[in-house]
Design a protein around this motif. Structure first.
Motif, mmCIF file in Angstrom:
data_model
loop_
_atom_site.group_PDB
_atom_site.id
_atom_site.type_symbol
_atom_site.label_atom_id
_atom_site.label_comp_id
_atom_site.label_asym_id
_atom_site.label_seq_id
_atom_site.Cartn_x
_atom_site.Cartn_y
_atom_site.Cartn_z
ATOM 1 N N VAL A 177 4.821 28.877 -0.443
ATOM 2 C CA VAL A 177 5.884 29.804 -0.833
ATOM 3 C C VAL A 177 5.940 29.925 -2.349
ATOM 4 O O VAL A 177 5.971 28.931 -3.063
ATOM 5 C CB VAL A 177 7.254 29.332 -0.301
ATOM 6 C CG1 VAL A 177 8.361 30.247 -0.807
ATOM 7 C CG2 VAL A 177 7.243 29.299 1.215
ATOM 8 N N THR A 178 5.968 31.153 -2.824
ATOM 9 C CA THR A 178 6.109 31.434 -4.245
ATOM 10 C C THR A 178 7.205 32.464 -4.438
ATOM 11 O O THR A 178 7.193 33.517 -3.799
ATOM 12 C CB THR A 178 4.795 31.999 -4.839
ATOM 13 O OG1 THR A 178 3.746 31.066 -4.622
ATOM 14 C CG2 THR A 178 4.955 32.256 -6.332
ATOM 15 N N VAL A 179 8.185 32.151 -5.296
ATOM 16 C CA VAL A 179 9.234 33.109 -5.626
ATOM 17 C C VAL A 179 8.929 33.687 -6.996
ATOM 18 O O VAL A 179 8.663 32.948 -7.949
ATOM 19 C CB VAL A 179 10.629 32.445 -5.639
ATOM 20 C CG1 VAL A 179 11.699 33.463 -6.014
ATOM 21 C CG2 VAL A 179 10.930 31.834 -4.278
ATOM 22 N N ARG A 180 8.954 34.998 -7.095
ATOM 23 C CA ARG A 180 8.626 35.649 -8.365
ATOM 24 C C ARG A 180 9.533 36.852 -8.587
ATOM 25 O O ARG A 180 10.012 37.472 -7.629
ATOM 26 C CB ARG A 180 7.166 36.113 -8.354
ATOM 27 C CG ARG A 180 6.840 37.102 -7.240
ATOM 28 C CD ARG A 180 5.366 37.461 -7.207
ATOM 29 N NE ARG A 180 5.050 38.337 -6.081
ATOM 30 C CZ ARG A 180 5.182 39.661 -6.105
ATOM 31 N NH1 ARG A 180 5.630 40.270 -7.199
ATOM 32 N NH2 ARG A 180 4.875 40.387 -5.042
ATOM 33 N N ASP A 193 2.175 32.674 1.705
ATOM 34 C CA ASP A 193 0.731 32.896 1.769
ATOM 35 C C ASP A 193 0.365 34.276 1.236
ATOM 36 O O ASP A 193 -0.492 34.982 1.785
ATOM 37 C CB ASP A 193 0.213 32.742 3.202
ATOM 38 C CG ASP A 193 0.398 31.317 3.723
ATOM 39 O OD1 ASP A 193 0.236 30.366 2.926
ATOM 40 O OD2 ASP A 193 0.720 31.163 4.913
ATOM 41 N N GLY A 194 1.083 34.680 0.166
ATOM 42 C CA GLY A 194 0.792 35.941 -0.479
ATOM 43 C C GLY A 194 1.440 37.155 0.154
ATOM 44 O O GLY A 194 1.265 38.276 -0.341
ATOM 45 N N VAL A 195 2.212 36.965 1.229
ATOM 46 C CA VAL A 195 2.853 38.083 1.930
ATOM 47 C C VAL A 195 4.358 38.050 1.662
ATOM 48 O O VAL A 195 5.002 37.021 1.907
ATOM 49 C CB VAL A 195 2.589 38.006 3.448
ATOM 50 C CG1 VAL A 195 3.297 39.148 4.165
ATOM 51 C CG2 VAL A 195 1.094 38.048 3.720
#
Length: 257
Positions: free
Chosen positions: A127-130, A177-179
């Motif tokens: 998970v990435t928050v941007r 996962d990039g989505v």
């Protein structure tokens, strides 16, 4: 500062943020009457064409005046009246005269930001928050539309690239996962940051994504000088925001058709 003053200041910040957002819309309209605000976005969402009062005892004359002023701008648009605290029968009658007979309550939650935040929790290593760029407005709309069961066009009609590009507005997305799987919005007004439209795709819920987006918005708000965060929550989302540190301070009344 007493808790009452903090809540009042946050309520006024919410009203200021609403006016600021409407003020950058090409077809938006806003007007004030004392402690009440008329804000018309042209959206099909009733809460976005609203007369709101942040007075602890809403003034009936102010509400009535703005109801009259709203008519040329609302026409057939869905609309609402949102009042801080309880509404007496006279206010209910003013709403009913405009066809707004459904009364609901909504928690108004606050979080002081003076203290350093706890270590952030994410939904996992994938998970990435941007922050979203303003040209990613369709991504923002697709996630929130799916989260709330609304056509993405409803979201893009309000949150255009121009709106998302405003200095006081910051949109976020959580990628799994990039989505893109969750999104939310923060609005900064001086020493306050307001959170809105936090949503997660149904198939990705209960994985900490909403919390991760919320924490990112709070960290950025604190870094930008905000000392209090506020939001209106659904009853279902209250436990999520309580985990981050928010507490319900008031219940606001809304009238819709």
């Amino acid at each position: 500062m007493t808790n009452t003053h903090m809540v009042s200041e946050a309520a006024e910040a919410f009203q200021d943020a609403t006016e600021a957002l409407v003020g950058v819309l090409p077809n938006g309209f806003h007007a004030r009457a004392g402690g009440a605000l008329l804000a018309v976005t042209g959206s099909v969402i009733p809460a976005l064409n609203v007369i709101t009062s942040v007075a602890t005892a809403p003034d009936k004359a102010e509400i009535g005046l703005l109801c009259e002023k709203a008519e040329p701008h609302l026409q057939q648009l869905p609309r609402s009246i949102r009042l801080r605290g309880e509404a007496d029968e006279e206010l209910a009658a003013i709403a009913a005269a405009r066809g707004l007979t459904t009364r609901t309550q909504q928690p108004f939650m606050l979080l002081p930001l003076e203290d350093e935040p706890a270590a952030p929790q994410s939904g996992g290593n994938s998970v990435t928050v941007r922050p979203l760029r303003n040209d990613e407005y369709e991504t923002f709309a697709a996630v929130l539309g799916a989260a709330f069961g609304a056509p993405p066009a409803v979201i893009t009609s309000l949150y255009t690239p121009f709106v998302l590009g405003q200095a006081f507005v910051k949109a976020y997305v959580a990628d799994v996962d990039g989505v893109p799987a969750a999104a939310g919005l923060a609005v900064l007004t001086e020493r306050h940051v307001g959170l809105a439209t936090m949503g997660t795709l149904p198939e990705c819920r209960r994985r900490g994504l909403g919390r991760a987006v919320t924490e990112a918005a709070l960290r950025d708000g604190r870094a930008a000088g905000a000392r209090t965060a506020y939001l209106h929550s659904s009853d279902e989302a209250v436990p999520l925001f309580e985990q981050v540190g928010f507490r319900t301070e008031e219940s606001w009344t809304s009238f819709t058709a």
